[in-house]
Design a protein around this motif. Structure first.
Motif, PDB file in Angstrom:
ATOM      1  N   ASP A  46       0.811  -8.903   6.866  1.00 41.47           N
ATOM      2  CA  ASP A  46       1.807  -8.189   5.996  1.00 41.47           C
ATOM      3  C   ASP A  46       3.075  -8.753   6.525  1.00 41.47           C
ATOM      4  O   ASP A  46       2.862  -9.917   7.051  1.00 41.47           O
ATOM      5  N   THR A  47       4.182  -8.234   5.832  1.00 45.77           N
ATOM      6  CA  THR A  47       5.415  -8.943   5.875  1.00 45.77           C
ATOM      7  C   THR A  47       6.146  -9.242   7.389  1.00 45.77           C
ATOM      8  O   THR A  47       6.446 -10.130   7.937  1.00 45.77           O
ATOM      9  N   GLU A 120      10.146  -8.526   0.978  1.00 43.53           N
ATOM     10  CA  GLU A 120       9.648  -7.425   0.753  1.00 43.53           C
ATOM     11  C   GLU A 120       9.872  -6.518   2.116  1.00 43.53           C
ATOM     12  O   GLU A 120      10.077  -7.159   3.042  1.00 43.53           O
ATOM     13  N   ASP A 124       4.871  -4.351   4.237  1.00 44.15           N
ATOM     14  CA  ASP A 124       4.356  -4.170   2.851  1.00 44.15           C
ATOM     15  C   ASP A 124       3.341  -5.778   2.898  1.00 44.15           C
ATOM     16  O   ASP A 124       3.777  -6.594   3.505  1.00 44.15           O
ATOM     17  N   LEU A 126       1.684  -8.993   1.750  1.00 45.77           N
ATOM     18  CA  LEU A 126       2.506 -10.122   0.987  1.00 45.77           C
ATOM     19  C   LEU A 126       1.894 -10.425  -0.385  1.00 45.77           C
ATOM     20  O   LEU A 126       0.603 -10.157  -0.672  1.00 45.77           O
ATOM     21  N   THR A 127       2.429 -11.171  -1.272  1.00 54.35           N
ATOM     22  CA  THR A 127       1.995 -11.655  -2.503  1.00 54.35           C
ATOM     23  C   THR A 127       1.079 -12.734  -2.403  1.00 54.35           C
ATOM     24  O   THR A 127       1.372 -13.398  -1.334  1.00 54.35           O
ATOM     25  N   LEU A 128       0.093 -12.831  -3.190  1.00 54.73           N
ATOM     26  CA  LEU A 128      -0.841 -13.811  -3.125  1.00 54.73           C
ATOM     27  C   LEU A 128      -0.077 -15.397  -3.046  1.00 54.73           C
ATOM     28  O   LEU A 128      -0.399 -16.283  -2.106  1.00 54.73           O
ATOM     29  N   LEU A 130       2.693 -16.039  -1.805  1.00 50.16           N
ATOM     30  CA  LEU A 130       3.139 -16.318  -0.260  1.00 50.16           C
ATOM     31  C   LEU A 130       1.891 -16.122   0.912  1.00 50.16           C
ATOM     32  O   LEU A 130       2.257 -16.886   1.963  1.00 50.16           O
ATOM     33  N   GLN A 131       1.011 -15.498   0.534  1.00 47.08           N
ATOM     34  CA  GLN A 131      -0.139 -15.677   1.222  1.00 47.08           C
ATOM     35  C   GLN A 131      -0.575 -16.991   1.334  1.00 47.08           C
ATOM     36  O   GLN A 131      -0.853 -17.780   2.501  1.00 47.08           O
TER      37      GLN A 131
END
Length: 478
Positions: A46-47, A120, A124, A126-128, A130-131
């Motif tokens: 996560d973040t 974020e 939360d 991470l978006t794809l 950012l992953q």
């Protein structure tokens, strides 16, 4: 043959390209770009986890890089102090510097940018995109550590004196191919400095390696034939550097490097004589003389003088079998041996092996054989028995007996055998050593051969016997 030369040229060109900064920068940029374009999705956190990872990555990479560079600079400074300052130049030009700093810089800056992108709330996912970027960042961290290991290995190899010598030789080859002899001379002096410093710290392995490489490149140089040739300065530099190395090694009592340096001078002298290049060959002889008078005798290392005499005799024996110019060179070399031997004997440093090294070597037979029927015979006879005169002043009866046995066993021409016996007997009497006369009379009895021509004796007698004229009875007139 041409295919082999072409292949070597191609391999050298490839090596030059692959050892440049540009090549390593391009490789590093390609690897980094490949990671960004096709990153494996290995981060699933996560973040909050991402922020912790990025903070750790930035701080750890910055600390590790700074610490490693600091340690490397200290090691380079020590190596520069022990061997040569050129290691600093080679470190600056090390192509691994470009790839390492590029990878570390991109990884650290990318981590900073990722921390700024993550907005974020905590916990939360991470978006794809950012992953993908986090995964690429983790892969880059792995590449950073791998690059650092390779970099440390390259620096350790660079700090080895053998590697430094190889890099200097590479610059020397470039200078020689471009006929930049002054640059080539500077490179030779740098290798010599490494050898001398190695001798001062008893690093015989490095000293021997450097001397061997100097000998190899000296043998590949064009051989000068006359004075004034530009390449002659390079040859003189080699000879002077070997002489300086002997001076350091004798002072430090580094026997192994001393013998290698003396052998290097001898091999170079042989190379000159094979090419009938007597100008640099005479420089070799003079360098041997300087070594004896400037280093060996002042340091009390007279036993090396025997080694020097043997090498000079061998050079003279090679030269005497060629032309009249070679015979003249041989006699001049013999006169240098005389000067060295007289001083060794006069200083009271004579002992059986030293006497044998100056007066009882096989090359003396070759020398007399080469000049026996030439205009140099009287000069050679005067030189040899001038040395025998110095020998008779300090020798014991057993030393003279050893010489007499050696003289009687050689296959001399009848005239030389009779001249030798007459001169030895007369010199022993002239020196007031009656006991030596008795020993010589027993070991060198008169023969029934016809008397030899005394012209040669008459020519050299006054010089050999301190101005006393020749007498027809074979003894100096008193």
């Amino acid at each position: 043959m041409s295919m082999g030369i072409r292949g070597q040229s191609y391999a050298k060109h490839v090596r030059q390209v692959t050892s440049s900064w540009v090549f390593y920068l391009l490789v590093a940029a390609f690897v980094v770009g490949l990671v960004f374009v096709h990153p494996p999705l290995i981060f699933q956190g996560d973040t909050d986890t991402a922020r912790n990872y990025l903070n750790t990555i930035v701080s750890s990479l910055s600390t590790i890089l700074a610490l490693c560079i600091s340690i490397i600079l200290v090691a380079i400074q020590m190596t520069a102090g022990n061997y040569t300052h050129r290691v600093l130049d080679f470190f600056v030009r090390l192509p691994y510097n470009a790839s390492l700093f590029l990878v570390f810089l991109i990884t650290i800056m990318h981590s900073f940018l990722l921390m700024a992108k993550i907005r974020e709330p905590e916990r939360d996912p991470l978006t794809l995109p950012l992953q993908s970027e986090m995964s690429a960042d983790l892969i880059l961290v792995f590449i950073c550590f791998l690059s650092l290991l390779l970099y440390m290995y390259a620096v350790v190899q660079l700090l080895k004196p053998e590697r430094i010598i190889q890099l200097i030789l590479r610059e020397y080859d470039t200078a020689v191919r471009a006929s930049r002899w002054l640059s080539a001379l500077e490179n030779v002096e740098q290798i010599c400095d490494i050898v001398k410093r190695a001798a001062s710290v008893n690093d015989s392995l490095t000293g021997t390696y450097g001397l061997t490489k100097m000998q190899e490149i000296a043998a590949k140089l064009p051989v000068p034939v006359r004075e004034g040739e530009e390449v002659l300065a390079v040859h003189r530099s080699f000879l002077n550097q070997w002489g300086e190395i002997v001076g350091v090694t004798v002072k430090e009592k580094e026997t192994g490097i001393t013998y290698v340096a003396l052998d290097a001078l001898y091999e170079q002298g042989c190379l000159y004589l094979e090419s009938r290049s007597y100008v640099p060959a005479q420089e070799v002889v003079q360098m041997y003389r300087n070594i004896v008078f400037s280093h060996l005798l002042p340091e009390g290392q007279e036993y090396y003088a025997e080694t020097v005499a043997l090498r000079l005799y061998r050079l003279a024996a090679i030269a005497v079998q060629s032309t009249e110019r070679g015979q003249q060179f041989a006699v001049r070399t013999w006169e240098v041996i005389l000067a060295c031997g007289e001083n060794c004997f006069r200083l009271g440093k004579g002992y059986p092996t030293l006497f044998a090294g100056f007066l009882m070597v096989d090359e003396i037979c070759t020398l007399f054989e080469g000049v026996c029927d030439t205009a140099f015979y009287e000069r050679a006879l005067l030189t040899y028995f001038s040395l025998w005169k110095a020998f008779a002043a300090v020798a014991d009866r057993k030393d003279v007996a050893a010489w007499a046995r050696w003289w009687s066993q050689q296959q001399w021409p009848d005239a030389l055998r009779q001249h030798g016996r007459a001169l030895a007997m007369a010199l022993a009497k002239h020196q007031g050593r009656q006991e030596l006369v008795v020993t010589l009379r027993y070991l060198l009895p008169e023969t029934a051969d016809a008397p030899a021509d005394e012209t040669a004796l008459q020519t050299i007698w006054s010089t050999l016997f301190d101005g006393i004229p020749f007498a027809t009875n074979g003894m100096p007139k008193v």
